[in-house]
Design an enzyme around this catalytic site. Sequence first.
Site, PDB file in Angstrom:
ATOM      1  CE  LYS A  56      -2.567  -1.579   3.542  1.00 49.04           C
ATOM      2  NZ  LYS A  56      -2.469  -3.043   3.352  1.00 49.04           N
ATOM      3  CG  HIS A  95       1.426  -9.837   8.794  1.00 50.82           C
ATOM      4  ND1 HIS A  95       0.568 -10.923   8.727  1.00 50.82           N
ATOM      5  CD2 HIS A  95       0.656  -8.746   8.635  1.00 50.82           C
ATOM      6  CE1 HIS A  95      -0.660 -10.497   8.519  1.00 50.82           C
ATOM      7  NE2 HIS A  95      -0.645  -9.174   8.458  1.00 50.82           N
ATOM      8  CG  HIS A 141       0.043  -4.253  10.095  1.00 51.50           C
ATOM      9  ND1 HIS A 141      -0.362  -4.228   8.783  1.00 51.50           N
ATOM     10  CD2 HIS A 141      -0.444  -5.410  10.611  1.00 51.50           C
ATOM     11  CE1 HIS A 141      -1.064  -5.312   8.515  1.00 51.50           C
ATOM     12  NE2 HIS A 141      -1.130  -6.053   9.614  1.00 51.50           N
TER      13      HIS A 141
END
Length: 333
Positions: free
Chosen positions: A203, A273, A275
């Site tokens: 993104k 994961h 962020h």
Amino acid sequence: MADTDTAAKRETDSIGTDELSQKAKRAKADNENGRGEDAKESESENILSGFKTSSVLSDSAREKIIFIRGKLADQEAVVVLEKTPIREDSLAELFSGSRLKLEMRNDIYSTYRLQAPPHLNEIKTTVVCPATEKHIKKYQRQESFLVEETGEDYQSITLPYIQKQSFSVQWVYNILEKKAEGDRIVYEDPDPEVGFVLLPDLKWDQKQVDDLYLIAIAHQRDIGSLRDLTSEHLPLLQNIFQKGKEAILQHYNLPASKLRVYLHYQPSYYHLHVHFTKLGYEAPGCGVERAHLLSDVIQNLQSDPEYYKTRTLYFPLRADDGLLSKFKEAGRL
Ligand code: DD3
């Protein structure tokens, strides 16, 4: 791949200057894969010219983004077009190098259409092809519902559902094995137990630090989500937190006090994961109904090793999500 060594050599206070060294590094890495920067640029010549739009899945005027479903050489595809923020370091060129068309003038007010030079007028484009029904659904505007998931609900409803779905995380393995995006890696700790790869999320176009978005992907492959975490994983989580923050300070000159570091539940892919986004940037999925601060996760596991196995967790599901139907069938909604 960048390590702290090359990072130290870089300008950390400006992404603009950093870009040059990144370009050079990218060219080098690409050549090692047998495809240079030139190859990459001509390669992208223009696979979208044959794209046939079937429908607009969703759009947002405010976010200046549109999700389009269509056909690319007979395959289902999703194309995402997004206008990117105007960078401060492009202003001088934007003012001097553009054509300006007057729209209206009234008293002290006037409006124009400014035609920027092409390289300052790019649209960030993401292509998913072939796109599955899931990809198409993901981008369709949908109402969502908050689900309450007890530890038992997870075992009896959620876990069987995600196992049956067997979502592909091939793209994650490609990153861990350097088969893709190797040139984008910002930091890696190769340790198989506590190691991870830190790189920009899809993104983020990396043009400005204002919407910084990186992901740390664990090398360990058997942790699907928050629900799998126990105190056993504390060294891994602490390592990601510590080294991730250090690498971001080195590369982007952003201190930990400017970062929002969190996990999603439910995640969009079931491979652990974390962020890392810039505080102040409202990244999609950073709201309280989905984001769990890594600091909280660590503390919760410190006070109760089985915290995430036993606690009730809340998360939003979209109307068309198969998991929502399962919760309804079980009478949990
Ligand atoms: C994804 C969640 C997944 C569509 C889209 C994105 N960061 C990725 C492949 C490579 C990546 C990501 C799934 C898929 Cl637009 C369907 O995300 C990725 N590479 N989030 C990076 N760096």
